[in-house]
Design a protein around this motif. Structure first.
Motif, PDB file in Angstrom:
ATOM      1  N   PRO A 161       0.812  -1.221   0.000  1.00  0.00           N
ATOM      2  CA  PRO A 161       0.000   0.000   0.000  1.00  0.00           C
ATOM      3  C   PRO A 161       0.844   1.271   0.000  1.00  0.00           C
ATOM      4  O   PRO A 161       0.457   2.262  -0.629  1.00  0.00           O
ATOM      5  CB  PRO A 161      -0.817  -0.144   1.291  1.00  0.00           C
ATOM      6  N   ALA A 162       2.002   1.231   0.664  1.00  0.00           N
ATOM      7  CA  ALA A 162       2.868   2.424   0.696  1.00  0.00           C
ATOM      8  C   ALA A 162       3.371   2.781  -0.695  1.00  0.00           C
ATOM      9  O   ALA A 162       3.589   3.967  -1.007  1.00  0.00           O
ATOM     10  CB  ALA A 162       4.040   2.179   1.641  1.00  0.00           C
ATOM     11  N   LYS A 165       1.071   5.306  -2.799  1.00  0.00           N
ATOM     12  CA  LYS A 165       0.865   6.695  -2.398  1.00  0.00           C
ATOM     13  C   LYS A 165       1.058   7.620  -3.592  1.00  0.00           C
ATOM     14  O   LYS A 165       2.030   7.517  -4.336  1.00  0.00           O
ATOM     15  CB  LYS A 165       1.846   7.062  -1.279  1.00  0.00           C
ATOM     16  N   LYS A 182      -9.739   2.813  -0.432  1.00  0.00           N
ATOM     17  CA  LYS A 182      -9.933   4.027   0.373  1.00  0.00           C
ATOM     18  C   LYS A 182      -9.081   4.020   1.634  1.00  0.00           C
ATOM     19  O   LYS A 182      -8.836   5.075   2.226  1.00  0.00           O
ATOM     20  CB  LYS A 182     -11.413   4.169   0.731  1.00  0.00           C
ATOM     21  N   GLY A 183      -8.622   2.851   2.029  1.00  0.00           N
ATOM     22  CA  GLY A 183      -7.768   2.759   3.205  1.00  0.00           C
ATOM     23  C   GLY A 183      -6.292   2.935   2.903  1.00  0.00           C
ATOM     24  O   GLY A 183      -5.457   2.860   3.816  1.00  0.00           O
ATOM     25  N   ILE A 184      -5.950   3.160   1.635  1.00  0.00           N
ATOM     26  CA  ILE A 184      -4.545   3.341   1.245  1.00  0.00           C
ATOM     27  C   ILE A 184      -4.192   4.820   1.329  1.00  0.00           C
ATOM     28  O   ILE A 184      -4.712   5.642   0.567  1.00  0.00           O
ATOM     29  CB  ILE A 184      -4.300   2.800  -0.178  1.00  0.00           C
ATOM     30  N   ALA A 185      -3.332   5.153   2.266  1.00  0.00           N
ATOM     31  CA  ALA A 185      -2.997   6.556   2.529  1.00  0.00           C
ATOM     32  C   ALA A 185      -2.333   7.206   1.322  1.00  0.00           C
ATOM     33  O   ALA A 185      -1.424   6.641   0.705  1.00  0.00           O
ATOM     34  CB  ALA A 185      -2.063   6.644   3.735  1.00  0.00           C
ATOM     35  N   GLY A 186      -2.830   8.401   0.973  1.00  0.00           N
ATOM     36  CA  GLY A 186      -2.205   9.200  -0.071  1.00  0.00           C
ATOM     37  C   GLY A 186      -2.573   8.823  -1.482  1.00  0.00           C
ATOM     38  O   GLY A 186      -2.106   9.453  -2.434  1.00  0.00           O
ATOM     39  N   GLU A 188      -5.258   8.341  -4.715  1.00  0.00           N
ATOM     40  CA  GLU A 188      -6.492   8.923  -5.255  1.00  0.00           C
ATOM     41  C   GLU A 188      -7.352   7.786  -5.801  1.00  0.00           C
ATOM     42  O   GLU A 188      -6.947   7.085  -6.728  1.00  0.00           O
ATOM     43  CB  GLU A 188      -6.176   9.914  -6.369  1.00  0.00           C
TER      44      GLU A 188
END
Length: 287
Positions: A161-162, A165, A182-186, A188
């Motif tokens: 997931p990182a 971003k 939607k839970g993946i930070a950064g 779109e």
């Protein structure tokens, strides 16, 4: 001299207040009968089960997208086919019912089930805890996992997931893949009515990656000309099952038995091997 009462005058035989007590008794009896009728109606309503309805109708109304190969799609003749379609037909046959299919976009499919437009959805629906708040589910009939889909010429390392971003991720609206994205930070997140739309945007570079079922990837590679390939898996294997409206334990028992019978007599394995070259009711091999 007092006038004697007439022998047929019932009022002469009732003590004072008798009329009131008799009227009250009649009202009480009527209220009791009404309460019993309402209780009986409530019991009948509660006892109503989807199994009774489908048996009386003789059909099993089945919803799917119809645009989600290899699970459900229309072939060159315009006929609905795919893994889910064949499983649904086999299930209906086991239950002694005629399958009747409805196709609808994924974004509206669960709402249609809740509104009673069809009896079940056979469309790779993940049996999440959130969905179980609204629907009942059959036992699992497919085990798979979410997987990234990337362009064929993708050279970036996109494994966690990182790594996503700042990227544009395409997913189906209302899908469990959308919740995951939607839970993946950064990142779109862009939502689409279904897989064909976001895979096309992926191929043309409007988005960077997509997330879908791992079982979709081999089909895309073998059957389409889209310049896409399998990316890294995301998350753990999850079970897909068949949802239906709550409150029908007899129907659940019947559909679970039909699934078990399909697996016991080899029908499930035959259908699964045809579409995926393995039994997809079992956990996928580690990658």
């Amino acid at each position: 001299m007092p006038t004697p009462s007439h022998p047929d005058d019932s009022s002469a035989r009732l003590p004072r207040g008798g009329f009131r007590r008799r009227a009250a008794l009649v009202r009480a009896v009527a209220a009791g009968v009404g309460a019993l009728w309402l209780a009986g109606a409530a019991v009948s309503a509660q006892a109503a089960d989807l199994l009774d309805e489908v048996k009386a109708r003789g059909t099993l109304r089945i919803a799917c997208e119809g645009t989600y190969p290899p699970f459900n799609f229309k072939d060159e003749k315009g006929e609905l086919t795919g893994f889910d379609v064949e499983i649904a037909k086999a299930l209906a046959a086991k239950m002694g019912l005629k399958p009747v299919f409805t196709t609808t976009e994924w974004s509206a499919i669960l709402a249609g089930l809740q509104a009673g437009k069809y009896d079940v959805i056979v469309n790779q629906v993940a049996a999440t805890d959130k969905r179980r708040e609204t629907f009942d589910f059959s036992g699992p009939y497919v085990l798979s996992y979410p997987q990234l889909i990337v362009r064929a010429n993708e050279s970036r390392k996109l494994e966690t997931p990182a790594d996503l971003k700042g990227l544009k991720i395409g997913v189906g609206q209302g899908s469990n893949f959308a919740e995951l994205a939607k839970g993946i930070a950064g990142a779109e997140v862009r939502t689409y009515p279904g897989a064909p739309e976001y895979l096309q945007d992926l191929a043309t570079g409007r988005i960077d990656v997509a997330i879908n079922d791992s079982l979709l990837i081999p089909y895309l590679r073998a059957k389409t000309r889209l310049p896409v390939k399998a990316g890294a898996p995301l998350g753990k294997p999850e079970s897909n099952a068949i949802p239906f409206r709550k409150g029908s334990p007899q129907f659940k028992q019947a559909i679970d038995k039909a699934l078990a019978d399909l697996m016991a007599d080899g029908t499930y394995a035959k259908i699964s091997t045809k579409w995926f070259e393995r039994d997809v009711s079992q956990p996928p091999a580690a990658r």
